[in-house]
Design a protein around this motif. Structure first.
Motif, PDB file in Angstrom:
ATOM      1  N   GLY A  47       0.770  -1.239   0.000  1.00  0.00           N
ATOM      2  CA  GLY A  47       0.000   0.000   0.000  1.00  0.00           C
ATOM      3  C   GLY A  47       0.803   1.291   0.000  1.00  0.00           C
ATOM      4  O   GLY A  47       0.234   2.358   0.170  1.00  0.00           O
ATOM      5  N   TYR A  48       2.130   1.226  -0.187  1.00  0.00           N
ATOM      6  CA  TYR A  48       2.899   2.467  -0.259  1.00  0.00           C
ATOM      7  C   TYR A  48       4.118   2.316  -1.157  1.00  0.00           C
ATOM      8  O   TYR A  48       4.628   1.223  -1.367  1.00  0.00           O
ATOM      9  N   GLN A  49       4.530   3.433  -1.689  1.00  0.00           N
ATOM     10  CA  GLN A  49       5.743   3.510  -2.496  1.00  0.00           C
ATOM     11  C   GLN A  49       6.194   4.958  -2.496  1.00  0.00           C
ATOM     12  O   GLN A  49       5.379   5.864  -2.683  1.00  0.00           O
ATOM     13  N   PHE A  50       7.479   5.212  -2.243  1.00  0.00           N
ATOM     14  CA  PHE A  50       7.980   6.576  -2.270  1.00  0.00           C
ATOM     15  C   PHE A  50       9.466   6.590  -2.606  1.00  0.00           C
ATOM     16  O   PHE A  50      10.132   5.566  -2.558  1.00  0.00           O
ATOM     17  N   SER A  51       9.949   7.763  -2.935  1.00  0.00           N
ATOM     18  CA  SER A  51      11.364   7.981  -3.208  1.00  0.00           C
ATOM     19  C   SER A  51      11.925   8.929  -2.159  1.00  0.00           C
ATOM     20  O   SER A  51      11.266   9.885  -1.764  1.00  0.00           O
ATOM     21  N   TYR A  52      13.140   8.634  -1.715  1.00  0.00           N
ATOM     22  CA  TYR A  52      13.833   9.555  -0.814  1.00  0.00           C
ATOM     23  C   TYR A  52      14.316  10.735  -1.646  1.00  0.00           C
ATOM     24  O   TYR A  52      14.861  10.551  -2.739  1.00  0.00           O
ATOM     25  N   THR A  53      14.109  11.942  -1.144  1.00  0.00           N
ATOM     26  CA  THR A  53      14.511  13.137  -1.880  1.00  0.00           C
ATOM     27  C   THR A  53      15.195  14.123  -0.949  1.00  0.00           C
ATOM     28  O   THR A  53      15.085  14.032   0.280  1.00  0.00           O
TER      29      THR A  53
END
Length: 182
Positions: A86-92
């Motif tokens: 249920g989640y997906q993200f990129s470190y920025t």
């Protein structure tokens, strides 16, 4: 030896170590290294935040996202994305001050400023050894990201031994009652 294997005389943690255990080992190693350098250290509980460690020195607060990595072919490969049910993200850049990388092979901590992440999309690598082709341009050498080098401006530890290969700038500090301090 449990979850460890012997490779070329160097003790390396097996890839089979559970990712949460690797994360805990890395977070604690980063906290220990920062404490050894004179920082007050605070840990995130619950693995919910993008910040794993908070360190404070002389009123200055610094945040870290920690990763424990097993070296492969002379490099530490860092995933800059994370996903789960249920989640997906990129470190920025800006989510934290430093990506703290713990090498499970040589037990060394490296600190990558979050500003460096803007030039990488999904991953980046820190080279532990010279590339076989001798290339240096565009290569991130792990030795350039040692905590003593990266954090010396935060700790005031700008000694020549910590700035090897860097330009040295001589600075002085006035003492209370002397010089121009008010």
């Amino acid at each position: 030896m449990g979850n460890q294997q012997e490779t070329s005389g160097t003790l390396v943690y097996a890839i089979s170590m559970h990712s949460k255990r690797k994360g805990n080992v890395g977070q604690l190693a980063v906290a220990q290294r920062l404490a050894e350098m004179g920082f007050s250290v605070f840990l995130e509980a619950g693995d919910i935040s993008k910040i794993d460690v908070i360190a404070e020195h002389k009123g200055r607060v610094i945040t870290f996202q920690c990763k424990a990595v097993t070296p492969i072919n002379g490099a530490l490969h860092l995933a800059l994305t994370k996903s789960g049910p249920g989640y997906q993200f990129s470190y920025t850049e800006g989510q934290f001050d430093f990506f703290a990388v713990y090498d499970l092979g040589n037990k060394q901590v490296y600190l990558v400023p979050s500003a460096v992440l803007s030039s990488h999309r999904k991953s980046m690598s820190l080279r532990l050894t010279e590339p076989k082709n001798g290339q240096h341009e565009g290569v991130n050498f792990a030795a350039d990201y040692l905590p003593e080098r990266i954090l010396r401006d935060y700790t005031g530890n700008a000694l020549p031994g910590n700035a090897e290969g860097d330009d040295i700038v001589q600075t002085t500090t006035a003492q209370a009652g002397q010089g121009n301090l008010e």
